[in-house]
Enzyme design. Structure first.
Site, PDB file in Angstrom:
ATOM      1  N   HIS A 175     -16.159 -35.399  14.185  1.00 13.50           N
ATOM      2  CA  HIS A 175     -16.423 -36.671  14.852  1.00 13.50           C
ATOM      3  C   HIS A 175     -15.136 -37.412  15.215  1.00 13.50           C
ATOM      4  O   HIS A 175     -15.149 -38.294  16.070  1.00 13.50           O
ATOM      5  CB  HIS A 175     -17.362 -37.523  13.996  1.00 13.50           C
ATOM      6  CG  HIS A 175     -18.785 -37.063  14.105  1.00 13.50           C
ATOM      7  ND1 HIS A 175     -19.869 -37.915  14.136  1.00 13.50           N
ATOM      8  CD2 HIS A 175     -19.307 -35.817  14.240  1.00 13.50           C
ATOM      9  CE1 HIS A 175     -20.987 -37.215  14.266  1.00 13.50           C
ATOM     10  NE2 HIS A 175     -20.670 -35.929  14.315  1.00 13.50           N
ATOM     11  N   SER A 212     -16.904 -32.934  19.927  1.00 13.64           N
ATOM     12  CA  SER A 212     -17.217 -31.529  20.172  1.00 13.64           C
ATOM     13  C   SER A 212     -16.460 -30.998  21.381  1.00 13.64           C
ATOM     14  O   SER A 212     -16.251 -31.719  22.357  1.00 13.64           O
ATOM     15  CB  SER A 212     -18.708 -31.361  20.439  1.00 13.64           C
ATOM     16  OG  SER A 212     -19.426 -31.395  19.250  1.00 13.64           O
ATOM     17  N   LYS A 261     -32.880 -30.716  20.862  1.00 10.02           N
ATOM     18  CA  LYS A 261     -32.365 -29.359  21.066  1.00 10.02           C
ATOM     19  C   LYS A 261     -32.118 -28.680  19.708  1.00 10.02           C
ATOM     20  O   LYS A 261     -32.433 -27.502  19.520  1.00 10.02           O
ATOM     21  CB  LYS A 261     -31.071 -29.414  21.876  1.00 10.02           C
ATOM     22  CG  LYS A 261     -30.643 -28.066  22.384  1.00 10.02           C
ATOM     23  CD  LYS A 261     -29.616 -28.197  23.493  1.00 10.02           C
ATOM     24  CE  LYS A 261     -29.209 -26.834  23.991  1.00 10.02           C
ATOM     25  NZ  LYS A 261     -28.443 -26.891  25.230  1.00 10.02           N
ATOM     26  N   ASP A 262     -31.558 -29.444  18.742  1.00 10.61           N
ATOM     27  CA  ASP A 262     -31.315 -28.880  17.407  1.00 10.61           C
ATOM     28  C   ASP A 262     -32.639 -28.529  16.720  1.00 10.61           C
ATOM     29  O   ASP A 262     -32.765 -27.487  16.085  1.00 10.61           O
ATOM     30  CB  ASP A 262     -30.522 -29.863  16.536  1.00 10.61           C
ATOM     31  CG  ASP A 262     -29.017 -29.752  16.792  1.00 10.61           C
ATOM     32  OD1 ASP A 262     -28.600 -28.787  17.450  1.00 10.61           O
ATOM     33  OD2 ASP A 262     -28.268 -30.634  16.336  1.00 10.61           O
ATOM     34  N   GLU A 281     -23.328  -6.303   0.225  1.00  9.99           N
ATOM     35  CA  GLU A 281     -24.284  -6.873   1.166  1.00  9.99           C
ATOM     36  C   GLU A 281     -23.754  -6.703   2.586  1.00  9.99           C
ATOM     37  O   GLU A 281     -22.545  -6.617   2.798  1.00  9.99           O
ATOM     38  CB  GLU A 281     -24.458  -8.369   0.863  1.00  9.99           C
ATOM     39  CG  GLU A 281     -25.128  -8.650  -0.463  1.00  9.99           C
ATOM     40  CD  GLU A 281     -26.597  -8.303  -0.434  1.00  9.99           C
ATOM     41  OE1 GLU A 281     -26.905  -7.103  -0.611  1.00  9.99           O
ATOM     42  OE2 GLU A 281     -27.423  -9.196  -0.241  1.00  9.99           O
TER      43      GLU A 281
HETATM   44  C1  HEM Z   1     -21.611 -24.243   5.709  1.00 13.15           C
HETATM   45  C2  HEM Z   1     -21.019 -23.846   6.783  1.00 13.15           C
HETATM   46  C3  HEM Z   1     -20.830 -24.719   8.015  1.00 13.15           C
HETATM   47  C4  HEM Z   1     -21.569 -25.778   8.421  1.00 13.15           C
HETATM   48  C5  HEM Z   1     -22.799 -26.391   7.756  1.00 13.15           C
HETATM   49  C6  HEM Z   1     -20.971 -26.251   9.649  1.00 13.15           C
HETATM   50  C7  HEM Z   1     -21.448 -27.321  10.387  1.00 13.15           C
HETATM   51  C8  HEM Z   1     -21.015 -27.664  11.640  1.00 13.15           C
HETATM   52  C9  HEM Z   1     -21.692 -28.550  12.557  1.00 13.15           C
HETATM   53  C10 HEM Z   1     -23.036 -29.253  12.261  1.00 13.15           C
HETATM   54  C11 HEM Z   1     -20.961 -28.616  13.699  1.00 13.15           C
HETATM   55  C12 HEM Z   1     -21.327 -29.374  14.964  1.00 13.15           C
HETATM   56  C13 HEM Z   1     -22.312 -28.535  15.782  1.00 13.15           C
HETATM   57  C14 HEM Z   1     -21.673 -27.317  16.387  1.00 13.15           C
HETATM   58  O1  HEM Z   1     -20.628 -27.442  17.064  1.00 13.15           O
HETATM   59  O2  HEM Z   1     -22.211 -26.204  16.195  1.00 13.15           O
HETATM   60  C15 HEM Z   1     -19.770 -27.805  13.504  1.00 13.15           C
HETATM   61  C16 HEM Z   1     -18.747 -27.647  14.414  1.00 13.15           C
HETATM   62  C17 HEM Z   1     -17.669 -26.792  14.257  1.00 13.15           C
HETATM   63  N1  HEM Z   1     -17.465 -25.918  13.207  1.00 13.15           N
HETATM   64 FE1  HEM Z   1     -18.644 -25.702  11.592  1.00 13.15          FE
HETATM   65  N2  HEM Z   1     -19.890 -25.484   9.952  1.00 13.15           N
HETATM   66  C18 HEM Z   1     -19.772 -24.517   8.983  1.00 13.15           C
HETATM   67  C19 HEM Z   1     -18.825 -23.508   8.930  1.00 13.15           C
HETATM   68  C20 HEM Z   1     -17.799 -23.329   9.850  1.00 13.15           C
HETATM   69  C21 HEM Z   1     -16.855 -22.249   9.837  1.00 13.15           C
HETATM   70  C22 HEM Z   1     -16.873 -21.112   8.825  1.00 13.15           C
HETATM   71  C23 HEM Z   1     -15.980 -22.459  10.888  1.00 13.15           C
HETATM   72  C24 HEM Z   1     -14.791 -21.649  11.323  1.00 13.15           C
HETATM   73  C25 HEM Z   1     -14.145 -20.793  10.667  1.00 13.15           C
HETATM   74  C26 HEM Z   1     -16.394 -23.659  11.558  1.00 13.15           C
HETATM   75  C27 HEM Z   1     -15.772 -24.204  12.663  1.00 13.15           C
HETATM   76  C28 HEM Z   1     -16.300 -25.217  13.449  1.00 13.15           C
HETATM   77  C29 HEM Z   1     -15.703 -25.704  14.687  1.00 13.15           C
HETATM   78  C30 HEM Z   1     -14.390 -25.224  15.319  1.00 13.15           C
HETATM   79  C31 HEM Z   1     -16.560 -26.689  15.189  1.00 13.15           C
HETATM   80  C32 HEM Z   1     -16.401 -27.479  16.485  1.00 13.15           C
HETATM   81  C33 HEM Z   1     -17.077 -26.694  17.557  1.00 13.15           C
HETATM   82  C34 HEM Z   1     -16.994 -27.307  18.908  1.00 13.15           C
HETATM   83  O3  HEM Z   1     -17.004 -28.521  19.041  1.00 13.15           O
HETATM   84  O4  HEM Z   1     -16.920 -26.505  19.855  1.00 13.15           O
HETATM   85  N3  HEM Z   1     -17.502 -24.160  10.907  1.00 13.15           N
HETATM   86  N4  HEM Z   1     -19.843 -27.223  12.243  1.00 13.15           N
END
Ligand code: HEM
Length: 403
Positions: free
Chosen positions: A207, A211, A235-236, A279
């Site tokens: 935030h 995004s 959408k979500d 796994e």
């Molecule tokens: C428990 C695991 C995770 C949760 C619950 C989580 C949750 C979220 C959520 C809700 C968003 C905003 C929606 C979206 O852009 O899809 C987000 C964005 C993002 N997440 Fe995660 N995430 C997790 C793991 C990860 C991992 C493992 C990575 C990378 C190695 C990562 C990298 C990012 C990035 C770069 C964004 C911004 C994407 C964009 O704006 O294009 N996340 N995450």
């Protein structure tokens, strides 16, 4: 109601927080379905913690009781079978969501400035998830639990000087045994709660910078964005519905599709299973470990280093990619590299699934060779991405100025 909210808001501005960070939060209007996987990962995290909590009420972290306590949950506890199958299959679906989430970030350049810290926090979460899943798999104390734990903890012994002592320290004895199971249970309970904390920081970082989007350009607020609610809440929710249908199919109709049959045999330290497989979500990394592990002296250490590096290399991805353009949509060479990387990850998974001495064409092509070539391709992705962008070899297509 509004009087009560006014009273609360004067003391703790809840409404303002919800408005600025959720309902009216400006969101790129062109987000596609690949952006659903963050919220999906969050949903699965909640399912895992909720089901895990109830499983823990009936599970016994004791080497003599653990296996039977899981059977007791399956047979005697009301809806215990549902809790267990939701939790066991939840792990699979968690990794499906997170892998797609990571690949989405790689394809659209979400790791690029100013989202580096957000990306790094994601990788930290990924390491924590792998640790949690590994320890969770040990808890039913079946054959695969036991021998998987033995193989993976033994890898630490490759660390010079302290390795052997470290393994004994982790085991809490001279073999994988009751103390190991007990501490794995405690850590398996604790880690997901820490993951929740790190996810909050992940969303805070998101935030702060907002995004990314499929076009990959910086946005003009108002012109290129829509309020999060109702556009992206709907959408979500839609994505969650579709995801839950597939998840429920496995929970109710194929609950053991991802569980090794050997894990329904109680752990026996005197009998090694013919073929120890992790796994599915660990298979590509297992293949990288084995590709190097059989090369000769010190190869075990090299294998472990390669395996850790295969994920840790993601940390420097923001610096390797020097392209002036974020999204691979406009980057023909990066796009091809990306798809080779994805297909290669499946090949690695397949190699990891098969026994190390397997071969193709009646021994003509040993699988270990394919594993080595695939490992080389895996790491080449990062080197080539750096080369084609640093040396300006790639000529990106024109990028739109706004959405
Ligand atoms: C428990 C695991 C995770 C949760 C619950 C989580 C949750 C979220 C959520 C809700 C968003 C905003 C929606 C979206 O852009 O899809 C987000 C964005 C993002 N997440 Fe995660 N995430 C997790 C793991 C990860 C991992 C493992 C990575 C990378 C190695 C990562 C990298 C990012 C990035 C770069 C964004 C911004 C994407 C964009 O704006 O294009 N996340 N995450």
């Amino acid at each position: 109601m509004s009087k009560i909210m006014e009273w609360i808001d004067a003391r703790l501005p809840v409404t303002e927080l919800i408005k600025s960070q959720a309902t009216e939060y400006p969101t790129p209007k062109n987000l596609n379905y690949w952006w659903n996987f963050g919220s999906l990962a969050l949903m699965v995290l909640i399912i895992m913690i909720a089901t895990g909590l109830f499983l823990a009420m009936h599970y016994k972290p004791d080497a003599l009781l653990a296996f039977n306590s899981v059977e007791h949950i399956m047979r005697d506890v009301n809806y215990g079978w549902l809790l267990r199958y939701m939790h066991a299959n939840g792990a699979t679906f968690f990794f499906v969501a997170v892998y797609i989430h990571i690949l989405r970030g790689m394809y659209y350049g979400s790791y690029r400035a100013p989202r580096e810290i957000l990306w790094w926090i994601g990788i930290v979460i990924f390491f924590m998830l792998m640790g949690t899943a590994f320890m969770g798999y040990v808890l039913p104390w079946g054959q695969m639990s036991y021998w998987g734990a033995a193989v993976i903890t033994n890898l630490m012994s490759a660390i010079p000087v302290v390795g052997e002592d470290l393994v004994v320290w982790i085991w809490g004895g001279f073999a994988v045994a009751d103390p190991t199971l007990n501490r794995f249970f405690v850590l398996h309970f604790l880690l997901p709660l820490l993951v929740v904390g790190v996810v909050v920081v992940h969303l805070w970082a998101l935030h702060a910078v907002h995004s990314n989007n499929p076009v990959g350009i910086d946005l003009h607020e108002g012109k290129d964005t829509l309020p999060f609610h109702p556009y992206f809440t709907i959408k979500d929710l839609y994505g969650m519905g579709v995801f839950l249908i597939v998840y429920c199919y496995f929970v109710f109709f194929a609950p053991n599709a991802f569980i090794e049959a050997d894990n329904y045999i109680p752990a026996d330290p005197m009998q090694t299973p013919a073929h120890i497989v992790p796994e599915w979500y660990f298979l590509p990394f297992y293949a990288i470990l084995r590709a190097i592990d059989f090369l000769g002296a010190y190869s075990k250490l090299a294998g472990v280093v390669a395996m850790v590096l295969s994920i840790a290399i993601l940390f420097i991805l923001p610096f390797l990619d020097r392209s002036p353009v974020r999204s691979f949509r406009y980057r023909p060479l990066s796009k091809q590299l990306f798809w080779i990387f994805v297909v290669n990850a499946f090949v690695l998974g397949w190699v990891g699934y098969n026994p190390p001495d397997a071969s193709l064409f009646h021994g003509a092509v040993p699988l270990i060779l394919i594993g080595r070539v695939s490992t080389a391709i895996y790491f080449s992705y990062f080197v080539l991405l750096w080369l084609i962008t640093a040396l300006d070899i790639e000529k990106p297509r024109p990028v739109p100025k706004s959405l």
